[in-house]
Every structure is written in structure tokens, then in C-alpha cells.
Design a protein around this motif. Sequence first.
Motif, short mmCIF file in Angstrom:
data_model
loop_
_atom_site.label_atom_id
_atom_site.label_comp_id
_atom_site.label_asym_id
_atom_site.label_seq_id
_atom_site.Cartn_x
_atom_site.Cartn_y
_atom_site.Cartn_z
N MET A 1 0.85 -1.18 0.00
CA MET A 1 0.00 0.00 0.00
C MET A 1 0.90 1.24 0.00
SD MET A 1 -3.30 0.83 2.05
CE MET A 1 -4.21 1.54 0.75
N PRO A 2 0.57 2.22 -0.86
CA PRO A 2 1.39 3.44 -0.91
C PRO A 2 1.31 4.23 0.39
CG PRO A 2 -0.41 3.54 -2.51
CD PRO A 2 -0.51 2.23 -1.80
N GLU A 3 2.34 5.02 0.62
CA GLU A 3 2.40 5.83 1.82
C GLU A 3 1.33 6.92 1.79
OE1 GLU A 3 5.53 8.87 3.91
OE2 GLU A 3 6.32 7.17 2.77
N LEU A 4 0.77 7.21 2.92
CA LEU A 4 -0.27 8.24 3.05
C LEU A 4 0.37 9.62 3.03
CD1 LEU A 4 -3.25 8.90 3.61
CD2 LEU A 4 -2.75 8.68 6.03
N GLU A 20 -9.89 6.24 4.21
CA GLU A 20 -9.75 5.24 3.15
C GLU A 20 -8.50 4.40 3.34
OE1 GLU A 20 -9.11 5.17 -1.66
OE2 GLU A 20 -10.27 6.81 -0.80
N TYR A 21 -7.41 5.05 3.71
CA TYR A 21 -6.15 4.36 3.96
C TYR A 21 -6.32 3.32 5.07
CZ TYR A 21 -1.18 3.84 5.12
OH TYR A 21 0.08 3.33 5.38
N ASN A 22 -6.91 3.73 6.19
CA ASN A 22 -7.12 2.81 7.31
C ASN A 22 -8.06 1.67 6.93
OD1 ASN A 22 -5.41 3.78 9.32
ND2 ASN A 22 -6.85 5.38 9.86
N TYR A 23 -9.07 1.98 6.14
CA TYR A 23 -9.99 0.92 5.70
C TYR A 23 -9.24 -0.12 4.88
CZ TYR A 23 -13.40 -1.66 3.06
OH TYR A 23 -14.09 -2.69 2.48
N GLU A 24 -8.43 0.34 3.92
CA GLU A 24 -7.70 -0.59 3.06
C GLU A 24 -6.75 -1.47 3.87
OE1 GLU A 24 -8.14 -1.34 -0.13
OE2 GLU A 24 -9.78 0.11 -0.19
N ILE A 25 -6.14 -0.92 4.89
CA ILE A 25 -5.21 -1.69 5.72
C ILE A 25 -5.97 -2.72 6.56
CG2 ILE A 25 -3.67 -1.54 7.73
CD1 ILE A 25 -2.61 1.05 6.58
N THR A 26 -7.11 -2.33 7.11
CA THR A 26 -7.79 -3.17 8.09
C THR A 26 -8.92 -4.03 7.54
OG1 THR A 26 -9.32 -1.40 8.69
CG2 THR A 26 -7.26 -1.55 9.94
N LYS A 27 -9.29 -3.89 6.28
CA LYS A 27 -10.48 -4.56 5.77
C LYS A 27 -10.42 -6.08 5.86
CE LYS A 27 -9.23 -4.39 0.89
NZ LYS A 27 -9.58 -3.78 -0.39
N ASN A 28 -9.25 -6.66 5.80
CA ASN A 28 -9.14 -8.12 5.86
C ASN A 28 -8.64 -8.63 7.21
OD1 ASN A 28 -10.00 -8.52 3.17
ND2 ASN A 28 -7.97 -7.92 2.45
N MET A 29 -8.58 -7.74 8.18
CA MET A 29 -8.11 -8.14 9.51
C MET A 29 -9.27 -8.69 10.34
SD MET A 29 -5.67 -5.07 10.80
CE MET A 29 -4.14 -4.65 10.01
N SER A 30 -8.92 -9.56 11.27
CA SER A 30 -9.93 -10.03 12.23
C SER A 30 -10.17 -8.91 13.25
CB SER A 30 -9.42 -11.27 12.96
OG SER A 30 -8.34 -10.94 13.81
N LYS A 31 -11.19 -9.07 14.07
CA LYS A 31 -11.48 -8.06 15.08
C LYS A 31 -10.29 -7.87 16.02
CE LYS A 31 -16.48 -8.47 15.27
NZ LYS A 31 -17.65 -8.78 16.10
N GLU A 32 -9.67 -8.97 16.39
CA GLU A 32 -8.53 -8.90 17.31
C GLU A 32 -7.34 -8.19 16.65
OE1 GLU A 32 -6.73 -8.88 20.74
OE2 GLU A 32 -8.74 -9.72 20.51
N GLU A 33 -7.09 -8.48 15.38
CA GLU A 33 -5.99 -7.81 14.67
C GLU A 33 -6.26 -6.31 14.56
OE1 GLU A 33 -4.37 -11.15 11.54
OE2 GLU A 33 -6.32 -10.22 11.15
N ARG A 34 -7.50 -5.94 14.24
CA ARG A 34 -7.85 -4.51 14.15
C ARG A 34 -7.68 -3.83 15.49
NH1 ARG A 34 -12.08 -5.90 10.61
NH2 ARG A 34 -13.48 -6.10 12.38
N ARG A 35 -8.10 -4.49 16.55
CA ARG A 35 -7.95 -3.93 17.89
C ARG A 35 -6.48 -3.69 18.21
NH1 ARG A 35 -10.60 -7.76 20.71
NH2 ARG A 35 -12.57 -6.74 20.27
N SER A 36 -5.64 -4.64 17.90
CA SER A 36 -4.20 -4.50 18.15
C SER A 36 -3.59 -3.39 17.30
CB SER A 36 -3.48 -5.81 17.85
OG SER A 36 -3.89 -6.81 18.74
N TYR A 37 -4.02 -3.29 16.05
CA TYR A 37 -3.52 -2.27 15.13
C TYR A 37 -3.83 -0.87 15.67
CZ TYR A 37 -3.48 0.71 10.96
OH TYR A 37 -3.27 1.73 10.07
#
Length: 58
Positions: A1-4, A20-37
Motif C-alpha cells: 500500500m502506498p504511503e499516506l 480510506e487508507y485505514n480501511y484498506e489496511i484493516t479490511k481483511n483483519m480479524s477483530k482482534e488484529e484490528r484492535r491491536s492495530y
Amino acid sequence: MPELKISPNFTIEDIHKIREYNYEITKNMSKEERRSYYKAGAERAFKEMEELKKEKKN
């Protein structure tokens, strides 16, 4: 993913880019991964704010 890239004037368009940037990064993460991110980001922001407060006092 390109730099913001955010403009120096921080406009509403920048807010849209960030969301949009955060959505693209987190869209395939599980709830736990998103929480940690987001928790890791919040912790970094908190540390930076604390550093700025210390610098301001000096």
C-alpha cells in the motif's frame, strides 16, 4: 500500500484519505488484529504527546 500523504493545510480531503487508507489496511483483519492495530497507534500517539508536553515544560 502506498504511503499516506497529508497536505500541510490538513483539509477535509485529508480526513477522507486517512479513513480510506485505514480501511484498506484493516479490511481483511480479524477483530482482534484490528484492535491491536489501533491500540498500537494510540499508544504511539500518546507517547508522542507526552514527549511534546515534556519539551514544552523545558
